[in-house]
Design an enzyme around this catalytic site. Structure first.
Site, PDB file in Angstrom:
ATOM      1  CE  LYS A 165      29.872  41.016 -26.418  1.00 26.77           C
ATOM      2  NZ  LYS A 165      29.182  40.111 -25.511  1.00 26.77           N
ATOM      3  CG  ASP A 190      32.519  35.996 -22.618  1.00 27.08           C
ATOM      4  OD1 ASP A 190      32.974  37.144 -22.771  1.00 27.08           O
ATOM      5  OD2 ASP A 190      31.406  35.632 -23.036  1.00 27.08           O
ATOM      6  CD  GLN A 222      25.606  38.804 -25.597  1.00 29.05           C
ATOM      7  OE1 GLN A 222      26.680  38.895 -26.176  1.00 29.05           O
ATOM      8  NE2 GLN A 222      25.341  39.511 -24.503  1.00 29.05           N
TER       9      GLN A 222
END
Ligand code: NAP
Length: 295
Positions: free
Chosen positions: A53, A120, A97
């Protein structure tokens, strides 16, 4: 019939080029989209996702504020960092994460993220907006599936779609997006799971099958109608002594056999996977544009 392959790598690369151009245009206005990345601990899979990412951000010109924290970071410390990012105008998106270590309450952490920086799309406010058909950050994997279908000219409106899997990150959101009254919705959707009585009876009438079960060969050729479109979300490791690492990756679909019946199919790897990070970049650029009132 032999299916055409939906090349996720290619579509993701095209979208990243488009995003790169948008980021360059924003830079002319002195706007640099920023992503705050938080990793807690040393889980190898998480390290590799986060690194991918961060690299992807760098490649298209997004600033990434990388925070790799030790496994014993307290929940209070983590929440403090998120609150700082919530207030930081250089940060347009915050990525924590998952999974987090056991001593940290994941849902409390996700609730701390400012919904306007929730790239997200996991915050209940964004989920609620998505369900209500309002503008929201859409979760990356299902949003990537929509882009794959649109860019492969698959007609979603009116289609019978069968989604296999009901997780919060794939099955439920993709089903929800596809039923919206929108240019990527208006489908008739059935969601299947392990308590579904006759999975094949459902999949056989589907124009589009979205397999997100996390089990190899969940969808076999006899379960697929001629000409169906197959989106394989699954990522499963199969032992393979011929490979240096001892395994290979397969999806949830019996690819070789189903390819003979379908009209379009995504491979694993190289289908849905490359789209997930791309949509994170997409949401981060969108967030920067919204923050600066740019259409
Ligand atoms: P998950 O949380 O484990 O959910 C799996 C779902 O599939 C559950 O709802 C389960 O039903 C259902 N299921 C399992 N076996 C089934 C069967 N034989 N028949 C019908 N339904 C079945 O998984 P997930 O997080 O959604 O992920 C699914 C797969 O996609 C995994 O392989 C994952 O690695 C992959 N994935 C890939 C990406 C990407 O970017 N490429 C992103 C996310 C996930 P119950 O609810 O009844 O248990």
């Amino acid at each position: 019939m032999t299916a055409k392959i939906i090349d996720g790598k290619l579509i993701a690369a095209q979208m990243r080029e488009e995003l790169k151009t948008q980021v360059a245009k924003l830079k002319e206005k002195n706007i640099v989209p920023g992503l705050g990345v938080i990793l807690v601990g040393q889980d190898p899979a998480s390290i590799s996702y986060v690194t991918a990412k961060e690299r992807a951000c760098e490649n298209i010109g997004i600033y990434s504020d990388d925070n790799h924290l030790p496994a014993d970071t307290s929940q209070a410390e983590l929440i403090e960092l998120i609150k700082k990012m919530n207030e930081d105008p250089k940060i347009n998106g915050i990525l924590v994460q998952l999974p987090l270590p056991d001593h940290i309450d994941e849902s409390q952490v996700l609730l701390t993220i400012n919904p306007q920086k929730d790239v997200d799309g996991f915050h209940p406010i964004n989920i609620g907006k998505m369900v209500a058909g309002e503008k929201a950050f859409l979760p990356c994997t299902p949003h990537g599936i929509i882009k794959l279908l649109q860019r492969s000219n698959v007609k979603i409106e009116g289609a019978e779609v069968v989604v296999v899997g009901r997780s919060n990150i794939v099955g439920k959101p993709i089903a929800n997006m596809l039923i919206q009254k929108s240019d990527f919705g208006n489908a008739t959707v059935t969601i299947c799971h392990t308590r579904t009585r006759d999975l094949a009876a459902h999949t056989r009438r589907a124009d589009i099958i979205i397999a997100a079960a996390g089990r190899p060969a969940t969808i076999t050729a006899d379960m697929v109608k001629d000409g169906a479109v197959i989106i394989d979300v699954g990522v499963n490791r199969i032992e393979d002594a011929s490979k240096k690492r001892g395994y290979r990756l397969v999806g949830d679909v019996d690819f070789e056999a189903v390819k003979q019946k379908a009209s379009l199919i995504t491979p694993v790897p190289g289908g849905v996977g490359p789209m997930t990070i791309t949509m994170l970049l997409y949401n981060t650029v969108e967030s920067a544009k919204i923050a600066h009132s740019i259409e």
